[in-house]
Design a protein around this motif. Structure first.
Motif, short mmCIF file in Angstrom:
data_model
loop_
_atom_site.label_atom_id
_atom_site.label_comp_id
_atom_site.label_asym_id
_atom_site.label_seq_id
_atom_site.Cartn_x
_atom_site.Cartn_y
_atom_site.Cartn_z
N UNK A 146 0.79 -1.23 0.00
CA UNK A 146 0.00 0.00 0.00
C UNK A 146 0.82 1.28 0.00
N UNK A 147 2.04 1.23 0.55
CA UNK A 147 2.86 2.44 0.64
C UNK A 147 3.82 2.60 -0.53
N UNK A 148 3.78 1.68 -1.51
CA UNK A 148 4.67 1.83 -2.67
C UNK A 148 4.28 3.06 -3.47
N UNK A 149 5.28 3.66 -4.09
CA UNK A 149 5.10 4.88 -4.86
C UNK A 149 4.35 4.59 -6.17
N UNK A 150 3.39 5.45 -6.50
CA UNK A 150 2.60 5.31 -7.72
C UNK A 150 3.49 5.17 -8.95
N UNK A 151 4.52 5.99 -9.05
CA UNK A 151 5.37 5.94 -10.25
C UNK A 151 6.15 4.63 -10.34
N UNK A 152 6.56 4.05 -9.19
CA UNK A 152 7.24 2.75 -9.20
C UNK A 152 6.30 1.64 -9.66
N UNK A 153 5.08 1.67 -9.18
CA UNK A 153 4.09 0.66 -9.57
C UNK A 153 3.76 0.79 -11.05
N UNK A 154 3.64 2.03 -11.53
CA UNK A 154 3.37 2.26 -12.95
C UNK A 154 4.49 1.68 -13.81
N UNK A 155 5.73 1.86 -13.38
CA UNK A 155 6.88 1.32 -14.10
C UNK A 155 6.83 -0.21 -14.12
N UNK A 156 6.54 -0.83 -12.97
CA UNK A 156 6.43 -2.29 -12.91
C UNK A 156 5.31 -2.81 -13.80
N UNK A 157 4.20 -2.10 -13.79
CA UNK A 157 3.05 -2.52 -14.58
C UNK A 157 3.32 -2.41 -16.08
N UNK A 158 4.08 -1.40 -16.47
CA UNK A 158 4.42 -1.22 -17.88
C UNK A 158 5.26 -2.39 -18.40
N UNK A 159 6.02 -3.02 -17.52
CA UNK A 159 6.88 -4.15 -17.90
C UNK A 159 6.19 -5.51 -17.73
N UNK A 160 5.01 -5.52 -17.12
CA UNK A 160 4.31 -6.78 -16.82
C UNK A 160 3.46 -7.24 -18.00
N UNK A 161 3.13 -8.52 -17.98
CA UNK A 161 2.28 -9.09 -19.03
C UNK A 161 0.82 -9.15 -18.58
N UNK A 162 0.48 -8.43 -17.52
CA UNK A 162 -0.88 -8.38 -17.00
C UNK A 162 -1.20 -6.93 -16.68
N UNK A 163 -2.42 -6.65 -16.24
CA UNK A 163 -2.79 -5.25 -16.09
C UNK A 163 -3.23 -4.83 -14.69
N UNK A 164 -2.73 -5.51 -13.66
CA UNK A 164 -3.07 -5.09 -12.32
C UNK A 164 -2.35 -5.91 -11.26
N UNK A 165 -2.31 -5.35 -10.06
CA UNK A 165 -1.67 -6.02 -8.92
C UNK A 165 -2.62 -6.05 -7.73
N UNK A 166 -2.67 -7.18 -7.01
CA UNK A 166 -3.29 -7.13 -5.68
C UNK A 166 -2.37 -6.30 -4.77
N UNK A 167 -2.97 -5.56 -3.88
CA UNK A 167 -2.21 -4.78 -2.90
C UNK A 167 -2.32 -5.53 -1.58
N UNK A 168 -1.18 -5.91 -1.02
CA UNK A 168 -1.17 -6.71 0.21
C UNK A 168 -0.37 -6.02 1.31
N UNK B 192 -6.36 -4.29 -1.16
CA UNK B 192 -6.82 -3.54 -2.31
C UNK B 192 -6.35 -4.17 -3.60
N UNK B 193 -6.69 -3.53 -4.70
CA UNK B 193 -6.22 -3.95 -6.01
C UNK B 193 -6.00 -2.68 -6.83
N UNK B 194 -4.95 -2.67 -7.63
CA UNK B 194 -4.66 -1.50 -8.47
C UNK B 194 -4.50 -2.00 -9.90
N UNK B 195 -5.12 -1.29 -10.85
CA UNK B 195 -5.11 -1.71 -12.25
C UNK B 195 -4.54 -0.60 -13.12
N UNK B 196 -4.28 -0.95 -14.37
CA UNK B 196 -3.83 0.06 -15.34
C UNK B 196 -4.80 1.22 -15.37
#
Length: 167
Positions: A18-40, A48-52
């Protein structure tokens, strides 16, 4: 024997905190083969869950649409084209700077729809096909802890394989 969520889930789940930086998550998501992460949280409980879509909304606000009339004067039969100018390097850089330091909890969806490992295929299908919710992935939890995830693609593959076995 009918299939259960545990039979089709992926157990190697990529997550964010939950405390990860938005820009870091956006970078990880851009490199992923899926479009969202569960937030644990630290105990692997889904909070929570965060999606593209959640992240794109931060970087592509609707007030940046530029309408340009196309045609010859006096523009009697002009056509309007919506040209989105928000994704040029300057704007993305400004947006990244503006949202840097913002925690993912500020954009995640906190009301997460989940299943348990023993839920049957019909329950999974019902949730992933719900037109009102538009869910693409279902975290699988056991005793509040994340143990897997089921994406729509996992369900479709399973249905295809079951159909092939039946024929």
């Amino acid at each position: 024997m009918s299939l259960r969520a545990r039979d089709i889930m992926t157990t190697d789940v990529k997550t964010v905190r939950p405390d990860e930086d938005v820009s870091d998550v956006l970078t990880r998501l851009a490199r992923a083969s899926f479009n969202g992460f569960p937030v644990v949280d630290d105990e692997n409980h889904v909070v929570g869950i965060v999606t593209q879509g959640d992240l794109v909304d931060l970087f592509q606000p609707s007030d940046r649409t530029l309408w340009i009339p196309i045609g010859f004067p006096p523009f009697i039969s002009s056509i309007d084209y919506a040209v989105d100018i928000s994704w040029n390097d300057l704007d993305v850089g400004i947006d990244l700077a503006k949202h840097a330091g913002k925690p993912i909890r500020s954009v995640m969806t906190a009301d997460v729809v989940t299943v348990i490992p023993d839920d049957d295929l019909d329950r999974v299908l019902e949730l992933l096909a719900d037109e009102n919710r538009d869910i693409n992935r279902l975290p699988v939890i056991e005793g509040e802890r994340l143990v897997g995830i089921i994406a729509r693609e996992d369900l479709l593959r399973t249905l295809r394989d079951e159909r092939e076995l039946a024929s």
